[in-house]
Design a protein around this motif. Structure first.
Motif: not given
Length: 121
Positions: A30, A32, A53, A107
Motif C-alpha cells: 500500500s 500512504n 491516500s 512504512t
C-alpha cells in the motif's frame, strides 16, 4: 524493492506549463502519502505538495493556486500540474512515497531520482 520514476521535466518559458509524473513500482502493499519536493542549487530542499491516500492535498504557499497535485491509485502514480511557471521555480523536482511493502511491514519513504525543471524569463 520499490522504485519511483519521474518524468515530464524540461525547459519552459515563464508563464508556461509542465506536467510532472511519478510512477511507483515494485513490492508495494500500500502507499500512504505521496509528495513533491524541489531543490535549487545551493538551497534547501522544500516541500511543495503532498497528497494522502484519501486524496486530501496540501500545498506550499509559494505554489498554491498554480500547481495541482493528483493521484491515480490504480497506476500508483502521482502527477504535478504546474501552471504560470516563474523563473524562481527552476529546480530539481523530486517525488516521494510512503510505502508499505507487506501487510506486516513498516512504512518507509522512497524517493525518485529527480527531474530538472528550468523556467526561462
Amino acid at each position: 524493492q520499490v522504485q519511483l520514476v519521474e518524468s515530464g521535466g524540461g525547459l519552459v518559458q515563464a508563464g508556461g506549463s509542465l506536467r510532472l509524473s511519478c510512477a511507483a513500482s515494485g513490492s508495494i502493499f500500500s502507499i500512504n502519502a505521496m509528495g513533491w519536493y524541489r531543490q535549487a542549487p545551493g538551497k534547501q530542499r522544500e516541500l511543495l505538495a503532498a497528497i494522502a491516500s484519501g486524496n486530501s492535498t496540501n500545498y506550499a504557499d509559494s505554489v498554491k493556486g498554480r500547481f495541482t497535485l493528483s493521484r491515480d491509485n490504480a497506476k500508483n502514480t502521482v502527477y504535478l500540474q504546474m501552471n504560470s511557471l516563474k523563473p524562481e521555480d527552476t529546480a530539481v523536482y523530486y517525488c516521494n512515497a510512503d510505502v508499505k511493502t507487506g501487510r506486516y511491514s513498516g512504512t518507509y519513504r522512497y524517493w525518485g531520482q529527480g527531474t530538472q525543471v528550468t523556467v526561462s524569463s
